[in-house]
Design an enzyme around this catalytic site. Structure first.
Site, PDB file in Angstrom:
ATOM      1  N   MET A  32      53.117  59.027  51.804  1.00  0.00           N
ATOM      2  CA  MET A  32      54.300  58.832  51.795  1.00  0.00           C
ATOM      3  C   MET A  32      54.741  57.375  51.866  1.00  0.00           C
ATOM      4  O   MET A  32      56.085  57.273  51.875  1.00  0.00           O
ATOM      5  CB  MET A  32      55.258  59.957  52.307  1.00  0.00           C
ATOM      6  CG  MET A  32      54.823  61.335  51.850  1.00  0.00           C
ATOM      7  SD  MET A  32      56.092  62.755  52.217  1.00  0.00           S
ATOM      8  CE  MET A  32      56.084  62.394  53.933  1.00  0.00           C
ATOM      9  N   HIS A  36      50.923  52.321  57.637  1.00  0.00           N
ATOM     10  CA  HIS A  36      50.467  51.949  59.026  1.00  0.00           C
ATOM     11  C   HIS A  36      48.867  51.776  59.169  1.00  0.00           C
ATOM     12  O   HIS A  36      48.356  52.318  58.177  1.00  0.00           O
ATOM     13  CB  HIS A  36      51.450  52.720  60.148  1.00  0.00           C
ATOM     14  CG  HIS A  36      50.915  54.405  59.916  1.00  0.00           C
ATOM     15  ND1 HIS A  36      49.700  54.825  60.087  1.00  0.00           N
ATOM     16  CD2 HIS A  36      51.957  54.948  59.629  1.00  0.00           C
ATOM     17  CE1 HIS A  36      49.742  56.190  60.113  1.00  0.00           C
ATOM     18  NE2 HIS A  36      51.138  56.278  59.806  1.00  0.00           N
ATOM     19  N   HIS A  39      47.069  55.012  57.841  1.00  0.00           N
ATOM     20  CA  HIS A  39      46.856  54.993  56.180  1.00  0.00           C
ATOM     21  C   HIS A  39      45.589  53.928  56.122  1.00  0.00           C
ATOM     22  O   HIS A  39      44.613  54.138  55.308  1.00  0.00           O
ATOM     23  CB  HIS A  39      48.034  54.611  55.646  1.00  0.00           C
ATOM     24  CG  HIS A  39      49.372  55.255  55.879  1.00  0.00           C
ATOM     25  ND1 HIS A  39      50.267  55.228  56.491  1.00  0.00           N
ATOM     26  CD2 HIS A  39      49.400  56.805  55.444  1.00  0.00           C
ATOM     27  CE1 HIS A  39      51.105  56.146  56.484  1.00  0.00           C
ATOM     28  NE2 HIS A  39      50.664  57.034  55.853  1.00  0.00           N
ATOM     29  N   SER A 188      54.515  57.183  60.357  1.00  0.00           N
ATOM     30  CA  SER A 188      55.652  56.418  59.906  1.00  0.00           C
ATOM     31  C   SER A 188      56.986  57.000  60.440  1.00  0.00           C
ATOM     32  O   SER A 188      57.744  55.945  60.657  1.00  0.00           O
ATOM     33  CB  SER A 188      55.818  56.591  58.337  1.00  0.00           C
ATOM     34  OG  SER A 188      54.569  56.700  57.689  1.00  0.00           O
TER      35      SER A 188
HETATM   36  P1  AMP Z   1      51.851  60.321  55.247  1.00  0.00           P
HETATM   37  O1  AMP Z   1      52.161  59.230  54.595  1.00  0.00           O
HETATM   38  O2  AMP Z   1      52.284  60.639  56.656  1.00  0.00           O
HETATM   39  O3  AMP Z   1      51.984  61.598  54.489  1.00  0.00           O
HETATM   40  O4  AMP Z   1      50.279  60.602  55.485  1.00  0.00           O
HETATM   41  C1  AMP Z   1      49.479  60.267  54.501  1.00  0.00           C
HETATM   42  C2  AMP Z   1      47.997  60.750  54.853  1.00  0.00           C
HETATM   43  O5  AMP Z   1      47.740  59.732  55.923  1.00  0.00           O
HETATM   44  C3  AMP Z   1      47.866  61.872  55.279  1.00  0.00           C
HETATM   45  O6  AMP Z   1      46.588  62.420  54.943  1.00  0.00           O
HETATM   46  C4  AMP Z   1      47.941  61.839  56.640  1.00  0.00           C
HETATM   47  O7  AMP Z   1      47.096  62.772  57.320  1.00  0.00           O
HETATM   48  C5  AMP Z   1      47.370  60.507  57.028  1.00  0.00           C
HETATM   49  N1  AMP Z   1      47.685  59.665  58.208  1.00  0.00           N
HETATM   50  C6  AMP Z   1      48.878  59.787  58.708  1.00  0.00           C
HETATM   51  N2  AMP Z   1      49.126  59.235  60.125  1.00  0.00           N
HETATM   52  C7  AMP Z   1      47.671  58.959  60.277  1.00  0.00           C
HETATM   53  C8  AMP Z   1      46.838  58.622  61.609  1.00  0.00           C
HETATM   54  N3  AMP Z   1      47.724  58.203  62.648  1.00  0.00           N
HETATM   55  N4  AMP Z   1      45.799  58.580  61.525  1.00  0.00           N
HETATM   56  C9  AMP Z   1      44.856  59.032  60.336  1.00  0.00           C
HETATM   57  N5  AMP Z   1      45.616  59.380  59.343  1.00  0.00           N
HETATM   58  C10 AMP Z   1      46.901  59.594  59.139  1.00  0.00           C
END
Ligand code: AMP
Length: 285
Positions: A32, A36, A39, A188
């Site tokens: 999304m 960071h 990702h 995020s």
């Molecule tokens: P998001 O943008 O938060 O929807 O996350 C996108 C992808 O990144 C998802 O598969 C999350 O599980 C993964 N993700 C988010 N934060 C972390 C983190 N701290 N460590 C590893 N993967 C992450």
């Protein structure tokens, strides 16, 4: 090769068809945005496994509840492109909401049984929104592999269920959670937290590691393991604990006492002010 930006479903599908026809393997990291180090680690992981890595940035309105943070979710597309490129991505797929859900759009995918507990209860409809957008992204990107983070543990089970039940020919890889120095899982949403909140939020990590240590030392009673987490989490000022539970890692089912060979996931969700934070640890025998 500089990062290429694609915003239309049709262009994405055509591009991926050409890659496939050339025999290239496609790795996919859906996000999304507001990227960071967590990702970036997923992107690097994908680059190790596939010839070409495609990252998507799409803040999906259908997975947010009416009182959640969709409109204020942090966004910085230029920086996202930079982070994705640095980590090795070749393509940034960034469709608009209108491209994903044009006038007349009316279908949804129903998430499977793993979606019925925890975040499925506290965020009604959330996982249906997740599996719907993930199915659409898979159909646009046509990946061979897709990498998700363990940070969203329940989501990983829901996605694996989706892929299995709907016969997506995609290998799902789960990459470990990236943390800040104090143990706080990168997210995020951490941008919503003050410096002080970030320090306090690191107690989530302390709670999880304390419960894992207790299990390691032989504690198998779920209530006792949960009490260890609760006690630490309750020391966070103004915290609202949504859940702090120890359940079976593969099914999320509750139990009174774990047996020696049970894998356990310790799941925590708390709210600090208006910010909701989740984290987890998995313990294997
Ligand atoms: P998001 O943008 O938060 O929807 O996350 C996108 C992808 O990144 C998802 O598969 C999350 O599980 C993964 N993700 C988010 N934060 C972390 C983190 N701290 N460590 C590893 N993967 C992450």
């Amino acid at each position: 090769m500089p990062l290429q930006i694609i915003t239309s479903v049709e262009e994405m599908q055509n591009y991926s068809s050409v890659l496939r026809a050339k025999g290239k393997t496609i790795g996919f990291v859906p996000t999304m945005g507001y990227l960071h180090e967590g990702h970036a680690a997923l992107i690097r992981h994908s680059c190790l496994e596939a010839d070409i890595t495609i990252v998507s940035v799409f803040v999906n309105p259908t997975q947010f509840g009416p009182n959640e943070d969709f409109s204020r979710y942090p966004r910085d597309f230029e920086r996202d492109c930079h982070v994705a490129e640095e980590a090795g991505a070749a393509i940034m797929y960034a469709p608009t909401v209108e491209e994903m859900y044009p006038n007349g759009y009316s279908s949804m995918v129903l998430a499977g049984k793993e979606s019925q507990v925890f975040d499925g209860v506290s965020r009604p409809g959330h996982f249906n929104g997740v599996v719907t957008v993930v199915a659409k992204l898979f159909n646009a990107v046509k990946p061979h592999i897709a990498v998700f983070g363990q940070k969203d543990y329940q989501q990983t089970l829901v996605i694996k269920r989706l892929v299995k039940d709907l016969d997506f020919d995609i290998r799902i890889i789960i990459a470990p959670t990236e943390r800040e120095l104090n143990g706080l899982a990168r997210s995020s949403r951490n941008v919503y937290l003050s410096e002080h909140d970030r320090e306090n939020a690191s107690l989530i990590y302390k709670a999880l590691t304390a419960a894992v240590d207790a299990r390691q030392q032989g504690e198998k009673n779920a209530h006792s393991l949960q009490a260890i987490m609760q006690k630490i989490l309750m020391t966070i000022p103004h915290v609202h604990i949504e859940y702090a539970q120890a359940v079976h890692a593969d099914t999320l089912m509750e139990t009174l006492d774990f047996s020696d060979d049970n894998s356990i996931v310790f799941l925590v969700a708390i709210r600090l002010g208006t910010t909701r934070l989740i984290d987890n640890f998995v313990w294997h025998p």
